[in-house]
Design a protein around this motif. Sequence first.
Motif, PDB file in Angstrom:
ATOM      1  N   ILE A 153       0.861  -1.181   0.000  1.00 22.22           N
ATOM      2  CA  ILE A 153       0.000   0.000   0.000  1.00 22.22           C
ATOM      3  C   ILE A 153       0.898   1.232   0.000  1.00 22.22           C
ATOM      4  O   ILE A 153       1.662   1.454   0.940  1.00 22.22           O
ATOM      5  CB  ILE A 153      -0.928   0.031   1.231  1.00 22.22           C
ATOM      6  CG1 ILE A 153      -1.817  -1.210   1.264  1.00 22.22           C
ATOM      7  CG2 ILE A 153      -1.784   1.294   1.223  1.00 22.22           C
ATOM      8  CD1 ILE A 153      -2.633  -1.330   2.534  1.00 22.22           C
ATOM      9  N   VAL A 154       0.808   2.035  -1.045  1.00 28.62           N
ATOM     10  CA  VAL A 154       1.648   3.236  -1.143  1.00 28.62           C
ATOM     11  C   VAL A 154       0.871   4.503  -0.788  1.00 28.62           C
ATOM     12  O   VAL A 154       1.471   5.558  -0.564  1.00 28.62           O
ATOM     13  CB  VAL A 154       2.255   3.375  -2.547  1.00 28.62           C
ATOM     14  CG1 VAL A 154       3.202   2.212  -2.832  1.00 28.62           C
ATOM     15  CG2 VAL A 154       1.168   3.456  -3.621  1.00 28.62           C
ATOM     16  N   CYS A 155      -0.437   4.402  -0.744  1.00 31.72           N
ATOM     17  CA  CYS A 155      -1.262   5.546  -0.352  1.00 31.72           C
ATOM     18  C   CYS A 155      -2.596   5.034   0.165  1.00 31.72           C
ATOM     19  O   CYS A 155      -3.184   4.116  -0.414  1.00 31.72           O
ATOM     20  CB  CYS A 155      -1.480   6.491  -1.544  1.00 31.72           C
ATOM     21  SG  CYS A 155      -2.395   8.005  -1.141  1.00 31.72           S
ATOM     22  N   TYR A 156      -3.047   5.625   1.260  1.00 34.11           N
ATOM     23  CA  TYR A 156      -4.322   5.265   1.891  1.00 34.11           C
ATOM     24  C   TYR A 156      -5.260   6.440   1.699  1.00 34.11           C
ATOM     25  O   TYR A 156      -4.947   7.575   2.075  1.00 34.11           O
ATOM     26  CB  TYR A 156      -4.074   4.978   3.371  1.00 34.11           C
ATOM     27  CG  TYR A 156      -5.294   4.669   4.208  1.00 34.11           C
ATOM     28  CD1 TYR A 156      -5.629   3.360   4.527  1.00 34.11           C
ATOM     29  CD2 TYR A 156      -6.089   5.692   4.710  1.00 34.11           C
ATOM     30  CE1 TYR A 156      -6.731   3.075   5.332  1.00 34.11           C
ATOM     31  CE2 TYR A 156      -7.191   5.421   5.513  1.00 34.11           C
ATOM     32  CZ  TYR A 156      -7.509   4.100   5.811  1.00 34.11           C
ATOM     33  OH  TYR A 156      -8.600   3.829   6.607  1.00 34.11           O
ATOM     34  N   THR A 157      -6.431   6.173   1.114  1.00 30.99           N
ATOM     35  CA  THR A 157      -7.362   7.247   0.765  1.00 30.99           C
ATOM     36  C   THR A 157      -8.730   7.018   1.389  1.00 30.99           C
ATOM     37  O   THR A 157      -9.535   6.243   0.863  1.00 30.99           O
ATOM     38  CB  THR A 157      -7.505   7.364  -0.766  1.00 30.99           C
ATOM     39  OG1 THR A 157      -6.224   7.608  -1.339  1.00 30.99           O
ATOM     40  CG2 THR A 157      -8.457   8.488  -1.148  1.00 30.99           C
ATOM     41  N   PRO A 158      -9.009   7.644   2.524  1.00 33.87           N
ATOM     42  CA  PRO A 158     -10.343   7.484   3.114  1.00 33.87           C
ATOM     43  C   PRO A 158     -11.401   8.158   2.248  1.00 33.87           C
ATOM     44  O   PRO A 158     -11.159   9.232   1.677  1.00 33.87           O
ATOM     45  CB  PRO A 158     -10.218   8.181   4.473  1.00 33.87           C
ATOM     46  CG  PRO A 158      -9.063   9.109   4.339  1.00 33.87           C
ATOM     47  CD  PRO A 158      -8.141   8.530   3.312  1.00 33.87           C
ATOM     48  N   GLU A 159     -12.548   7.518   2.115  1.00 27.03           N
ATOM     49  CA  GLU A 159     -13.646   8.131   1.365  1.00 27.03           C
ATOM     50  C   GLU A 159     -13.989   9.480   1.992  1.00 27.03           C
ATOM     51  O   GLU A 159     -14.173   9.585   3.196  1.00 27.03           O
ATOM     52  CB  GLU A 159     -14.869   7.209   1.371  1.00 27.03           C
ATOM     53  CG  GLU A 159     -16.105   7.807   0.726  1.00 27.03           C
ATOM     54  CD  GLU A 159     -15.861   8.267  -0.699  1.00 27.03           C
ATOM     55  OE1 GLU A 159     -16.100   9.461  -0.978  1.00 27.03           O
ATOM     56  OE2 GLU A 159     -15.426   7.449  -1.521  1.00 27.03           O
ATOM     57  N   LYS A 180       1.543   7.264   3.888  1.00 24.38           N
ATOM     58  CA  LYS A 180       0.949   8.361   3.117  1.00 24.38           C
ATOM     59  C   LYS A 180      -0.574   8.235   3.129  1.00 24.38           C
ATOM     60  O   LYS A 180      -1.127   7.152   2.889  1.00 24.38           O
ATOM     61  CB  LYS A 180       1.443   8.338   1.670  1.00 24.38           C
ATOM     62  CG  LYS A 180       0.959   9.511   0.823  1.00 24.38           C
ATOM     63  CD  LYS A 180       1.324   9.335  -0.642  1.00 24.38           C
ATOM     64  CE  LYS A 180       2.820   9.145  -0.804  1.00 24.38           C
ATOM     65  NZ  LYS A 180       3.160   8.861  -2.221  1.00 24.38           N
ATOM     66  N   MET A 181      -1.253   9.335   3.425  1.00 26.09           N
ATOM     67  CA  MET A 181      -2.710   9.371   3.386  1.00 26.09           C
ATOM     68  C   MET A 181      -3.166  10.566   2.552  1.00 26.09           C
ATOM     69  O   MET A 181      -2.662  11.676   2.712  1.00 26.09           O
ATOM     70  CB  MET A 181      -3.302   9.467   4.800  1.00 26.09           C
ATOM     71  CG  MET A 181      -4.827   9.403   4.800  1.00 26.09           C
ATOM     72  SD  MET A 181      -5.545   9.330   6.477  1.00 26.09           S
ATOM     73  CE  MET A 181      -5.519  11.068   6.932  1.00 26.09           C
ATOM     74  N   GLY A 199       4.880  10.479  11.714  1.00 28.51           N
ATOM     75  CA  GLY A 199       5.687  10.236  10.526  1.00 28.51           C
ATOM     76  C   GLY A 199       4.874   9.943   9.281  1.00 28.51           C
ATOM     77  O   GLY A 199       5.335   9.212   8.388  1.00 28.51           O
ATOM     78  N   MET A 200       3.693  10.519   9.186  1.00 24.80           N
ATOM     79  CA  MET A 200       2.789  10.300   8.061  1.00 24.80           C
ATOM     80  C   MET A 200       2.829  11.494   7.111  1.00 24.80           C
ATOM     81  O   MET A 200       2.829  12.650   7.552  1.00 24.80           O
ATOM     82  CB  MET A 200       1.356  10.101   8.571  1.00 24.80           C
ATOM     83  CG  MET A 200       0.293   9.950   7.499  1.00 24.80           C
ATOM     84  SD  MET A 200       0.368   8.386   6.605  1.00 24.80           S
ATOM     85  CE  MET A 200      -0.193   7.230   7.857  1.00 24.80           C
ATOM     86  N   THR A 201       2.865  11.234   5.827  1.00 25.98           N
ATOM     87  CA  THR A 201       2.728  12.284   4.821  1.00 25.98           C
ATOM     88  C   THR A 201       1.263  12.433   4.451  1.00 25.98           C
ATOM     89  O   THR A 201       0.570  11.443   4.200  1.00 25.98           O
ATOM     90  CB  THR A 201       3.537  11.940   3.555  1.00 25.98           C
ATOM     91  OG1 THR A 201       4.923  11.951   3.869  1.00 25.98           O
ATOM     92  CG2 THR A 201       3.269  12.945   2.441  1.00 25.98           C
ATOM     93  N   LEU A 202       0.773  13.662   4.428  1.00 27.32           N
ATOM     94  CA  LEU A 202      -0.578  13.968   3.971  1.00 27.32           C
ATOM     95  C   LEU A 202      -0.483  14.508   2.556  1.00 27.32           C
ATOM     96  O   LEU A 202       0.120  15.555   2.321  1.00 27.32           O
ATOM     97  CB  LEU A 202      -1.242  14.995   4.883  1.00 27.32           C
ATOM     98  CG  LEU A 202      -1.417  14.603   6.350  1.00 27.32           C
ATOM     99  CD1 LEU A 202      -2.020  15.765   7.135  1.00 27.32           C
ATOM    100  CD2 LEU A 202      -2.301  13.365   6.485  1.00 27.32           C
ATOM    101  N   ALA A 203      -1.054  13.789   1.603  1.00 30.22           N
ATOM    102  CA  ALA A 203      -1.069  14.231   0.210  1.00 30.22           C
ATOM    103  C   ALA A 203      -2.358  15.012  -0.026  1.00 30.22           C
ATOM    104  O   ALA A 203      -3.451  14.438  -0.013  1.00 30.22           O
ATOM    105  CB  ALA A 203      -0.993  13.033  -0.731  1.00 30.22           C
ATOM    106  N   LEU A 204      -2.226  16.324  -0.206  1.00 26.89           N
ATOM    107  CA  LEU A 204      -3.399  17.188  -0.377  1.00 26.89           C
ATOM    108  C   LEU A 204      -3.773  17.237  -1.850  1.00 26.89           C
ATOM    109  O   LEU A 204      -3.022  17.744  -2.677  1.00 26.89           O
ATOM    110  CB  LEU A 204      -3.108  18.586   0.159  1.00 26.89           C
ATOM    111  CG  LEU A 204      -4.241  19.605   0.047  1.00 26.89           C
ATOM    112  CD1 LEU A 204      -5.496  19.122   0.778  1.00 26.89           C
ATOM    113  CD2 LEU A 204      -3.782  20.962   0.604  1.00 26.89           C
TER     114      LEU A 204
END
Length: 267
Positions: free
Chosen positions: A58-64, A101-102, A137-142
């Motif tokens: 999993i390279v990115c986690y995307t909550p609905e 990453k989220m 240590g999480m990156t937030l991808a906006l």
Amino acid sequence: MNITFKHFPFLYFLECMKRLDIENLELWAGEPHLFVYRNALGNIRTIKKEIASRNLKIVCYTPEQCVYPYNLAASDSHWRRVSIDYFIDNLYAALALGTDKMLITSGIGDFSVAQEESWKYASNSIYQLSKVAEKEGMTLALEPLTRFESNLVTDFKGLKKMIEQIQSPSLKGMIDSVAMQLVGETPDDYFSLLPELSHFHLIDGDGRSDAHLSLDDGVQDWRGHLNSLQDHGYEGICTLEVMGSEYYQDPQAALMNSVKKIKEFGI
């Protein structure tokens, strides 16, 4: 991205990824695959086990956050707090699944208030999330949304403004090629203003709506996008966010078409 497979079991999605030789996954956290408030612990354990058994990542986690009513820019202070907690809970779910990453968005401002007020709500909410992300240590991808989905961050200038206001090392920009196309932007525009991009949604579009199409089903110069990413030394991941009723019936074929086009292009 498993959102294309939302009318199929999650394990079917994983098997399709193996058949297509896709190793890096963007996990959409939405029903029926994973919802943070329904048997989260059990589902996370199962998903983590099944992904590991197939040597996937999993390279990115995307909550609905477009269909469900959680909204970081909500005018109602109680619901805004509930929404912040929803994203924090998803952040910890992402960590439990082994990703750093989220994906988040600005939400949508109520049309009954000034846009500046909604921007303030969104900025404050994202700031609070960024503090948790920094600690963990999480990156937030906006992600900029389309004008059909938001009245806040919808282009690279808005993205830059939000990142500069919050001033958090955890908050990074990203590109959604449909949102980019609808405002007449290119990857070069993003790279000209943002020092770092953390993620890229590669999809085709019709140039009129927020349709997220399989590659070459629309009018985008997606090959030019990939060339631009390469020219700028982009080292992040591109994921396919294909959506629509015509794809949900046979999601493997939709992704297979796009994967084939990318391989033919040679990048």
